[in-house]
Design a protein around this motif. Structure first.
Motif, PDB file in Angstrom:
ATOM      1  N   LYS A   1       0.733  -1.160  -0.014  1.00  0.00           N
ATOM      2  CA  LYS A   1      -0.212  -0.566   0.142  1.00  0.00           C
ATOM      3  C   LYS A   1       1.233   1.283  -0.186  1.00  0.00           C
ATOM      4  O   LYS A   1       0.698   1.859  -0.311  1.00  0.00           O
ATOM      5  CB  LYS A   1      -0.814   0.041   1.405  1.00  0.00           C
ATOM      6  N   GLN A   2       1.693   1.275   0.625  1.00  0.00           N
ATOM      7  CA  GLN A   2       2.526   2.688   1.366  1.00  0.00           C
ATOM      8  C   GLN A   2       3.500   2.769  -0.314  1.00  0.00           C
ATOM      9  O   GLN A   2       3.629   4.004  -0.492  1.00  0.00           O
ATOM     10  CB  GLN A   2       3.354   2.283   2.399  1.00  0.00           C
ATOM     11  N   ALA A   3       3.659   1.571  -0.342  1.00  0.00           N
ATOM     12  CA  ALA A   3       5.020   1.807  -2.247  1.00  0.00           C
ATOM     13  C   ALA A   3       3.639   2.186  -3.211  1.00  0.00           C
ATOM     14  O   ALA A   3       4.442   2.209  -4.551  1.00  0.00           O
ATOM     15  CB  ALA A   3       5.223   0.682  -2.078  1.00  0.00           C
ATOM     16  N   GLY A   4       2.706   1.671  -3.302  1.00  0.00           N
ATOM     17  CA  GLY A   4       1.488   1.966  -4.091  1.00  0.00           C
ATOM     18  C   GLY A   4       1.692   1.045  -5.245  1.00  0.00           C
ATOM     19  O   GLY A   4       1.630   1.073  -6.733  1.00  0.00           O
ATOM     20  N   VAL A   5       2.325  -0.481  -5.219  1.00  0.00           N
ATOM     21  CA  VAL A   5       2.514  -1.234  -6.158  1.00  0.00           C
ATOM     22  C   VAL A   5       1.791  -2.517  -5.726  1.00  0.00           C
ATOM     23  O   VAL A   5       1.576  -2.283  -3.960  1.00  0.00           O
ATOM     24  CB  VAL A   5       4.149  -1.846  -5.738  1.00  0.00           C
TER      25      VAL A   5
ATOM     26  N   PRO B   1      13.439  -0.857 -12.018  1.00  0.00           N
ATOM     27  CA  PRO B   1      14.814  -0.186 -11.122  1.00  0.00           C
ATOM     28  C   PRO B   1      13.811   0.637 -10.363  1.00  0.00           C
ATOM     29  O   PRO B   1      14.481   0.555  -8.456  1.00  0.00           O
ATOM     30  CB  PRO B   1      15.441  -0.080 -12.299  1.00  0.00           C
ATOM     31  N   LYS B   2      12.900   1.703 -10.885  1.00  0.00           N
ATOM     32  CA  LYS B   2      12.445   2.750 -10.364  1.00  0.00           C
ATOM     33  C   LYS B   2      11.327   2.013  -8.990  1.00  0.00           C
ATOM     34  O   LYS B   2      11.450   2.271  -8.161  1.00  0.00           O
ATOM     35  CB  LYS B   2      11.916   3.485 -11.213  1.00  0.00           C
ATOM     36  N   THR B   3      10.715   1.082  -9.661  1.00  0.00           N
ATOM     37  CA  THR B   3      10.008   0.381  -8.425  1.00  0.00           C
ATOM     38  C   THR B   3      10.890  -0.336  -7.399  1.00  0.00           C
ATOM     39  O   THR B   3      10.478  -0.163  -6.711  1.00  0.00           O
ATOM     40  CB  THR B   3       8.954  -0.763  -9.488  1.00  0.00           C
ATOM     41  N   ARG B   4      11.881  -1.049  -7.613  1.00  0.00           N
ATOM     42  CA  ARG B   4      12.760  -1.873  -6.504  1.00  0.00           C
ATOM     43  C   ARG B   4      12.744  -1.021  -5.695  1.00  0.00           C
ATOM     44  O   ARG B   4      12.946  -0.799  -4.260  1.00  0.00           O
ATOM     45  CB  ARG B   4      13.793  -2.518  -7.387  1.00  0.00           C
ATOM     46  N   LYS B   5      13.214   0.483  -6.266  1.00  0.00           N
ATOM     47  CA  LYS B   5      13.879   1.616  -5.162  1.00  0.00           C
ATOM     48  C   LYS B   5      12.863   1.506  -4.230  1.00  0.00           C
ATOM     49  O   LYS B   5      12.904   1.928  -3.206  1.00  0.00           O
ATOM     50  CB  LYS B   5      13.999   2.604  -5.840  1.00  0.00           C
ATOM     51  N   LYS B   6      11.740   1.988  -5.091  1.00  0.00           N
ATOM     52  CA  LYS B   6      10.472   2.867  -4.417  1.00  0.00           C
ATOM     53  C   LYS B   6      10.526   1.207  -3.155  1.00  0.00           C
ATOM     54  O   LYS B   6      10.192   2.057  -1.685  1.00  0.00           O
ATOM     55  CB  LYS B   6       9.444   2.103  -5.361  1.00  0.00           C
ATOM     56  N   VAL B   7       9.627   0.230  -3.418  1.00  0.00           N
ATOM     57  CA  VAL B   7       9.163  -0.631  -2.428  1.00  0.00           C
ATOM     58  C   VAL B   7      10.760  -1.059  -0.712  1.00  0.00           C
ATOM     59  O   VAL B   7      10.723  -0.993  -0.403  1.00  0.00           O
ATOM     60  CB  VAL B   7       9.455  -1.945  -3.171  1.00  0.00           C
ATOM     61  N   LEU B   8      11.649  -0.466  -1.872  1.00  0.00           N
ATOM     62  CA  LEU B   8      12.780  -1.026  -0.459  1.00  0.00           C
ATOM     63  C   LEU B   8      13.440  -0.103   0.368  1.00  0.00           C
ATOM     64  O   LEU B   8      13.498  -0.050   1.775  1.00  0.00           O
ATOM     65  CB  LEU B   8      14.367  -0.955  -1.111  1.00  0.00           C
TER      66      LEU B   8
END
Lengths: 337, 337
Positions: free
Chosen positions: A8-12, A29-36
């Motif tokens: 939820k917080q990462a919007g994925v 990579p962009k998504t990965r970073k957001k999640v991490l």
DNA sequence: TTCTGAAATGTAACCATTTACATAAAAAAC
DNA sequence: GTTTTTTATGTAAATGGTTACATTTCAGAA
């Protein structure tokens, strides 16, 4: 705090979070970073139980050991744990003593914990009566079983061992060659490996056509830590008129007892009594003089065993038996050629 | 084979099967038998991961140990494992050496495994710099932390220890009373407990108004298993003109080295050199003469520690510190009054 | 600009339990 | 023989991940 919160917080979606965590398939990579970043910020740690349930594994290996306070077994456990740790596995340790029911119970409890494999440390797991070893093959039907210093034929059981027979044979021959024939073989374990050593001793005599004096094969029943007890035991043998000029012991503790015995009798070492131990443990250096001992390359054995364990779990085909040679380490209790 | 299969075959609901398995609330004896029979017939074992997920616990305790092959730590692990086993817990063992990053990493990995509690075996877990001990309080915020032979003030951290200060103080006093003043204090660990022993040594001198000779406080940097190394180290001290008539060592390995040193110098023990070790381990009996040593009742310490661990997990209020006294066990390397 | 296929992401089923709550059965009270 | 209480059992919603499969997005080709 679970994977939903993160997603939820990462919007994925949770699938993406899971992919980031496991590095399985590709994530932008962009998504990965957001999640991490979110994971980092929240200090989130995935729930190992849920993961275990989904994957049917928690990457843990059961380590069985008769007695992890034994100076030799402790070292083995140490090396095995270290190698497994490096490989990303957890170790569930269970000491189970030397009795069959406890060993069976320990195996069952580890299997109930759903370990990925079972490592049996030491030769004490093999029972003299072959039927009693069913508990091993039963276990092997569920998970790979790895045995250290034991020799057991069964599918899915992998044995890594030192050639105790050969090592003892050679040590005995070395004593015979230096002219000592009255060699006391002293052992404290009727385990598989204890008996293999005994046959090495016997084979040396046979190969030289020297008759074996049964009085010189002695089993010490006392505690595995009672060095003064070993000394007393040897004094009793002496009192019974049993004479010997060398002691070949199945472990260093017994050898240390033999050194104490020599002291108590005023015998000089190695001139009047030669002593050879087994395992080349710390005790050989603690004793004075330092004890000649057979080193069985425990560290190598253990790293090999774990390598086989992990490879097998990864589906690779591995050899069922891996045998290393022992090595006689000459110190001050022998004067061999 | 899962709980649904069993419930179907027994003609009951999964809740009932679960209740039979856990003995939680009441089940009619007839129903219980029916279910147990099916379970028995099918050889069903509940899935530990699912159970863990539901209960948020797999009844496992993380055991941290710098080096489980150390003769003393191995015994501690053995006793702790045994007591936990009796109490129905599993032990996840992790050796982590003496460096902070590895210790932190080990703690985090065990917490990620969702252990119910963390047991730190040995005083090496406390860092000299108080800030570095945050990793312990952080862990304690998640699960109870039990420490053996360490003294750390923090909520949810429970310490069980031997009063090393007092034991060393008494041993030093005993040497002083027997007329020996040049006592070498030899230690190999700047751990918490190593330093407490040192202050016990110093306190003895202070209480007698005897000045402390700083040259007689020596740190041995070599390996924990290198007895000949200790012997060499003491010979070097001698060569530097440092003289002493007693060695008080922070563990038995060092004491064994001191005995070797006496042999190498032709000194008689205990007349020309007294030796006192720590831990009363097997090494004291292996050495000749047998080494006087301070016994810290490890078995009692460990059983107490586990008792506190289990009680805490059951929600009972437990004391944060439990302190036992050491005991000087006189053997042949001293001649104390 | 549209089409195609690959890459990225999402949806929902599944893993096997526990347990709160609902309900049924049995026992006790009236 | 009802009603009440207690005891026994069942239903369904958690628990928190993985992953097959479906869908969307997007780059490159036509």
């Amino acid at each position: 705090m679970n994977i939903y919160d993160i997603s939820k917080q990462a919007g994925v979606s949770i699938a993406t979070v899971s992919r980031v965590l496991n590095g399985s398939s590709s994530v932008k990579p962009k998504t990965r970073k957001k999640v991490l970043d979110v994971i980092e910020k929240c200090g989130y740690t995935p729930n190992a139980f849920a993961r275990g349930l989904g994957l049917d594994s928690m990457n843990s290996i059961g380590i069985l050991c008769a007695d992890c306070s034994d100076i030799y077994l402790a070292k083995a456990v140490y090396y095995i744990e270290g190698n497994l740790r490096e490989g990303g596995y957890n170790c569930i340790l269970r000491c189970c003593g030397y009795d069959l029911p406890n060993k069976q119970r320990a195996v069952n409890l580890l299997l109930a914990q759903r370990v990925d494999a079972l490592i049996m440390v030491g030769s004490s797991f093999i029972e003299a009566n072959p039927e009693d070893n069913k508990y091993i093959s039963d276990a092997a039907a569920q998970v790979p079983v790895l045995m250290l210093n034991a020799d057991f034929d069964c599918p899915n059981v992998f044995c890594t061992m030192c050639d105790d027979f050969k090592a003892t044979l050679e040590a005995t021959l070395a004593l015979l060659h230096s002219g000592i024939e009255d060699i006391l073989y002293l052992y404290n374990s009727r385990s598989h490996s204890g008996l293999k050593k005994l046959s090495g001793y016997q084979a040396a005599f046979t190969s030289k056509d020297i008759p074996i004096n049964k009085q010189l094969i002695q089993f010490y029943q006392g505690s595995r830590e009672d060095i003064p007890g070993v000394c007393r035991f040897l004094n009793e043998l002496k009192d019974q008129g049993i004479t010997f000029h060398a002691v070949l012991a199945s472990d260093d503790m017994l050898a240390a007892g033999a050194v104490k015995y020599a002291k108590s009798q005023g015998l000089t070492i190695p001139d009047e009594l030669s002593v050879i131990g087994f395992n080349n443990s710390l005790l050989t250096e603690c004793s004075e003089p330092a004890i000649t001992s057979i080193d069985n390359h425990l560290e190598t054995l253990c790293s090999q065993l774990v390598k086989i364990c992990i490879s097998t779990l990864n589906g690779e085909e591995m050899p069922q038996k891996t045998i290393f040679s022992g090595e006689l380490i000459q110190k001050a209790t022998t004067n061999l050629k």
